[in-house]
Design a protein around this motif. Structure first.
Motif, PDB file in Angstrom:
ATOM      1  N   VAL A  86      26.712  59.408   9.810  1.00  0.00           N
ATOM      2  CA  VAL A  86      28.155  59.566   9.940  1.00  0.00           C
ATOM      3  C   VAL A  86      28.730  58.220  10.370  1.00  0.00           C
ATOM      4  N   TRP A  87      29.766  57.788   9.671  1.00  0.00           N
ATOM      5  CA  TRP A  87      30.416  56.509   9.966  1.00  0.00           C
ATOM      6  C   TRP A  87      31.898  56.741  10.231  1.00  0.00           C
ATOM      7  N   LEU A  88      32.429  56.009  11.188  1.00  0.00           N
ATOM      8  CA  LEU A  88      33.854  56.008  11.494  1.00  0.00           C
ATOM      9  C   LEU A  88      34.408  54.634  11.178  1.00  0.00           C
ATOM     10  N   LEU A  89      35.490  54.602  10.426  1.00  0.00           N
ATOM     11  CA  LEU A  89      36.221  53.365  10.162  1.00  0.00           C
ATOM     12  C   LEU A  89      37.632  53.549  10.696  1.00  0.00           C
ATOM     13  N   VAL A  90      38.076  52.623  11.530  1.00  0.00           N
ATOM     14  CA  VAL A  90      39.452  52.633  12.025  1.00  0.00           C
ATOM     15  C   VAL A  90      40.094  51.334  11.584  1.00  0.00           C
ATOM     16  N   GLU A  91      41.265  51.449  10.998  1.00  0.00           N
ATOM     17  CA  GLU A  91      42.024  50.277  10.573  1.00  0.00           C
ATOM     18  C   GLU A  91      43.386  50.339  11.237  1.00  0.00           C
ATOM     19  N   LEU A  92      43.727  49.281  11.941  1.00  0.00           N
ATOM     20  CA  LEU A  92      45.031  49.181  12.594  1.00  0.00           C
ATOM     21  C   LEU A  92      45.868  48.160  11.844  1.00  0.00           C
ATOM     22  N   ARG A  93      47.037  48.577  11.417  1.00  0.00           N
ATOM     23  CA  ARG A  93      48.012  47.696  10.789  1.00  0.00           C
ATOM     24  C   ARG A  93      49.335  47.897  11.524  1.00  0.00           C
ATOM     25  N   PRO A  94      50.232  46.948  11.420  1.00  0.00           N
ATOM     26  CA  PRO A  94      51.541  47.175  12.056  1.00  0.00           C
ATOM     27  C   PRO A  94      52.157  48.472  11.528  1.00  0.00           C
ATOM     28  N   GLY A  95      52.442  49.394  12.444  1.00  0.00           N
ATOM     29  CA  GLY A  95      53.070  50.650  12.080  1.00  0.00           C
ATOM     30  C   GLY A  95      52.147  51.716  11.522  1.00  0.00           C
ATOM     31  N   PRO A 106      49.743  42.228   5.837  1.00  0.00           N
ATOM     32  CA  PRO A 106      49.953  42.140   7.283  1.00  0.00           C
ATOM     33  C   PRO A 106      48.622  42.062   8.018  1.00  0.00           C
ATOM     34  N   PRO A 107      48.632  41.555   9.245  1.00  0.00           N
ATOM     35  CA  PRO A 107      47.391  41.489  10.013  1.00  0.00           C
ATOM     36  C   PRO A 107      46.804  42.883  10.230  1.00  0.00           C
ATOM     37  N   ALA A 108      45.482  42.942  10.224  1.00  0.00           N
ATOM     38  CA  ALA A 108      44.804  44.219  10.413  1.00  0.00           C
ATOM     39  C   ALA A 108      43.567  44.015  11.262  1.00  0.00           C
ATOM     40  N   THR A 109      43.205  45.059  11.986  1.00  0.00           N
ATOM     41  CA  THR A 109      41.948  45.094  12.715  1.00  0.00           C
ATOM     42  C   THR A 109      41.153  46.267  12.171  1.00  0.00           C
ATOM     43  N   HIS A 110      39.901  46.035  11.844  1.00  0.00           N
ATOM     44  CA  HIS A 110      39.016  47.077  11.332  1.00  0.00           C
ATOM     45  C   HIS A 110      37.859  47.253  12.308  1.00  0.00           C
ATOM     46  N   ILE A 111      37.558  48.488  12.629  1.00  0.00           N
ATOM     47  CA  ILE A 111      36.400  48.784  13.466  1.00  0.00           C
ATOM     48  C   ILE A 111      35.556  49.807  12.718  1.00  0.00           C
ATOM     49  N   VAL A 112      34.275  49.522  12.620  1.00  0.00           N
ATOM     50  CA  VAL A 112      33.330  50.411  11.957  1.00  0.00           C
ATOM     51  C   VAL A 112      32.249  50.770  12.969  1.00  0.00           C
TER      52      VAL A 112
END
Length: 147
Positions: A78-87, A19-25
């Protein structure tokens, strides 16, 4: 860039097999100010979604707990990774300490020590992983879109 800006990278990915995903680091400072900066990064990321306010607030609280742990007990960077996927909102925070968090006995008037309890109560799942370069703590938060 202002002194409160956090450099971050955004990658939007789609493919036929996932599924489509958005990743922010984002790299965060090794300071208490990393916590509000991480929340700001997460809010910007969640601005790309139509999640309900309660899911956004829960994700912010969980990210705050992970970053607080990294700044209090970890080592820079320190690193932050956010991944958004449907649901799903997935987030992880890494630092260079290999010491994993552990549950502590706390009394009712203690100011800290409840981060793992918060993760237990609010995240769909979470974990901590030690790797050669340090550790990362992560959570998955199942979410529904706003109606």
């Amino acid at each position: 860039m202002s002194s409160t800006s956090v450099p971050m990278s955004v990658v939007q990915q789609t493919g036929s097999c996932r599924p489509p995903a958005t990743h922010i680091v984002a790299e965060l400072p090794y300071l208490p100010s990393a916590v509000p900066q991480a929340r700001r990064v997460l809010r910007e990321c969640l601005g790309l979604t139509d999640l309900p306010d309660d899911s956004r607030a829960t994700a912010e609280l969980l990210v705050s707990e992970l970053v607080t742990n990294a700044v209090k007990y970890g080592s820079p960077p320190v690193w932050l990774l956010v991944e958004l996927r449907p649901g799903l909102v997935h987030a992880s925070v890494s630092d260079t300490s290999t010491t994993l968090p552990h549950r502590r006995v706390i009394d009712s008037d203690s100011e800290g020590g409840r981060g793992l309890l918060v993760l237990d109560a609010l995240a769909g799942s979470w974990g901590a992983v030690s790797v050669e370069s340090g550790k990362y703590l992560w959570f998955d938060l199942p979410v529904n879109r706003s109606q």
